[in-house]
Design an enzyme around this catalytic site. Structure first.
Site, short mmCIF file in Angstrom:
data_model
loop_
_atom_site.label_atom_id
_atom_site.label_comp_id
_atom_site.label_asym_id
_atom_site.label_seq_id
_atom_site.Cartn_x
_atom_site.Cartn_y
_atom_site.Cartn_z
N GLU A 180 1.44 4.55 22.28
CA GLU A 180 0.73 3.94 23.29
C GLU A 180 1.53 2.68 23.95
O GLU A 180 2.11 2.09 23.26
CB GLU A 180 -0.60 3.27 22.58
N LYS A 197 -7.91 5.30 24.12
CA LYS A 197 -9.35 4.99 23.44
C LYS A 197 -10.09 6.53 23.36
O LYS A 197 -10.36 7.27 24.41
CB LYS A 197 -10.41 4.20 23.95
#
Length: 596
Positions: A180, A197
């Site tokens: 990420e 997410k």
């Protein structure tokens, strides 16, 4: 190993290696406005900086109290671009095994479910829309951390391997496998963040593309993604030129190692006078690991989580000066999927902590979220060792008198060292082999492979027909060695010891550690009779607790008569002055030897 940092883009197979550590500076949250002056000073000295920011550093930035939390600037004189990081890792790894023991979650399933219910209650009250709730897995790491990193290395773009000082000047290892991005700051001053997410497992079972499509279409995951994207748009908007915030490709699903992840890239053009401190104050920590709204979510996290996050869910990255844009550029990740290793006080291992979590919204199911955390940790929890476990068993008249001890030790070792093991199947396997053997004594070697499969070797066993002897090894073993506690195929020093002794007409060779304390033989435990008491080295010296040794302690009178037995730290002088020397061995039992 000297302090270093490797920022590793595994996807591109390129890395930046920072070496020749000059100093580390540690800023508290109320010192955030010193950040740009520190950066300017280091860059004027032609140094290269690697930034480590703890999650708790961000609490005061959101006007929340924090007992911990630092932003560390690690300065290096050298930066090298590696076009083949795997080769560098291989050169630094060495030949010794490296691995992890079985991990234990700091939060059991019942406590996890209770925490999820508390989050849902907070959502029902209107306190929050989403909370990123995390727990910690604790284990021990053995061997060279570089080799461990190489074994765990995942196809992610923002990985990090580093050994760096903390504020107490203790070397801490970081093995980060983050997929990420927190922030990419370009030379033009454009800032990109790409929150993750939405997660689904990648199982290589022919159904992965279906799972990816289902993830992208799932209403719960899309809603969670939208919440965090809106939060980050708001964070970047604090420092962005009006109208420059954009999200061109929402809900993108990509594979990162053992999971699918949903991401949405958010871009913004920073105002010309924005400095590094402004960026941290506006955006740190990344909203994808807090929840929405950020401040209240972080307040609730403090109440829910039982341990500080420290570096986990903070950020690691590198900034460098440039002539355009904001005067600096670089990349910072979100520290997830990360092991931190600190030297253990009890062993030569490292205490290992791995954080794992997921985003919780109103329609989250605690069972599903708990399983999601297992997916994310799977590459850690399913790492098996690089060696076999061994049990050498005496079979006589179709039976083993010590079978219970062998099975217990094998089960305990397999559990600790992360090897799949079916004790019932192993017991049946051994009993079936034993029943098929002729009545005279045999040596049965059971080999438990890292994948959980069993192999065996059989040999005829003849009794001693002459007095037995021992030698003293001249090889001093390390004072601490975690793997010595287990009977594994990684025992070449021990094998060399008894084989050398055998070539000299002796049964075994006794080993001592570097502090001069007696340990064990290459294939036996040792008991010394001194002043009317039998003494044997304690297992705290990292020796193998042999099954025959265990049997002696369980029934000392049977094997030693009425003479007392105790564990003691013994030296070579104790061996020389002993009134009697006994060895214990699962094949041979307990027998007397003399020093050759």
């Amino acid at each position: 190993m000297p302090y270093f940092a490797l920022l590793d883009d595994v996807v591109a197979n390129r890395a930046q290696l920072f070496q020749n550590h000059i100093r580390s500076e540690f800023l508290l949250p109320d010192e955030i406005n010193k950040l740009d002056a520190c950066l300017k000073q280091g860059w004027e000295e032609n140094l290269n900086v690697v930034i480590f920011a703890d999650y708790e550093f961000g609490l005061p930035l959101q006007t929340l109290s924090a007992e911990h939390g630092l932003l560390a600037l690690h300065w290096f004189a050298e930066k090298t671009v590696l076009d083949n990081p795997q080769q560098w890792l291989s050169e630094q790894s060495g030949s010794e095994p490296a691995g992890l023991t079985c991990a234990c979650n700091s939060v059991n399933k019942a406590a996890y479910t209770e925490a999820i219910n508390r989050i849902k209650a907070a959502i029902a009250r209107g306190d929050t829309y989403q909370i990123n709730y995390t727990t910690r897995l604790h284990s021990q790491a053995y061997g060279n951390p570089v080799k461990l990193y190489a074994r765990l290395r995942q196809p992610v773009p923002y990985a990090t391997l580093a050994c760096l000082p903390d504020k107490a000047q203790q070397g801490v290892w970081t093995l980060c496998f983050s997929p990420e991005l927190f922030l990419n700051i370009s030379e033009s001053g454009e800032i990109l963040t790409e929150p993750m997410k939405g997660t689904a497992p990648f199982l290589d079972d022919g159904k992965d593309q279906i799972r990816a499509a289902e993830l992208q279409a799932d209403p719960k995951n899309r809603a969670e993604n939208i919440m965090i994207v809106d939060l980050l748009r708001n964070d970047l908007g604090k420092i962005a030129e009006t109208g420059s915030v954009r999200v061109p490709e929402p809900f993108k699903v990509s594979r990162f190692g053992s999971v699918w992840q949903m991401t949405s890239a958010v871009y913004a053009q920073a105002k010309p006078d924005t400095n590094a401190a402004d960026i941290f104050k506006a955006t740190f920590p990344c909203g994808s690991i807090t929840g929405a709204p950020k401040r209240m979510s972080m307040h609730l996290i403090n109440q829910l989580e039982t341990e500080p996050r420290a570096l986990y869910t903070g950020s690691i990255g590198h900034l460098a000066p440039c002539t355009g844009g904001l005067g600096f550029h670089g990349t910072l990740n979100v520290v997830i999927r990360t092991l931190q290793l600190t030297p253990s006080k009890q062993t030569d291992c490292y205490d290992a902590v791995y954080g794992v979590g997921s985003g919780i919204v109103w329609d989250s199911d605690s069972e599903t979220e708990y399983e999601e955390c297992k997916w994310k940790a799977r590459f850690i929890t399913q790492l098996t060792p690089e060696f076999d476990l061994i049990e050498t068993i005496r079979i006589e008249n179709g039976q083993s008198m010590l079978l219970t001890y062998h099975l217990q030790r094998l089960a305990q070792s397999a559990h600790t060292l992360n090897i799949p093991y079916n004790e019932t199947a192993a017991a049946n396997h051994i009993r079936n082999i034993a029943a098929s053997l002729p009545q005279h004594a045999h040596r049965l070697k059971i080999i438990l492979k890292p994948d959980g499969s069993l192999q065996h070797e059989i040999g005829l066993l003849t009794d001693f027909d002459t007095p037995q002897h021992i030698t003293l090894s001249e090889t001093a073993l390390p004072d601490a060695d975690f793997l010595r506690r287990f009977k594994t195929s990684h025992r070449h020093i021990y094998d060399q010891g008894w084989q050398t002794a055998q070539a000299q007409g002796a049964f075994d060779s006794l080993f001592f550690n570097q502090s001069g304390f007696l340990l064990e033989g290459g294939r036996s435990n040792v008991f010394l009779l001194i002043n009317g008491v039998y003494h044997t080295p304690p297992t705290s010296l990292d020796i193998l607790n042999g099954v025959m040794r265990q049997a002696v302690f369980a029934d000392p009178k049977r094997y030693l008569g009425d003479i007392p037995l105790t564990e003691s730290r013994l030296t070579g002088e104790d061996v020389l002055r002993a009134e009697k020397i006994l060895l214990s061995n699962a094949l041979r039992g307990v027998f007397e030897v003399s020093l050759k």
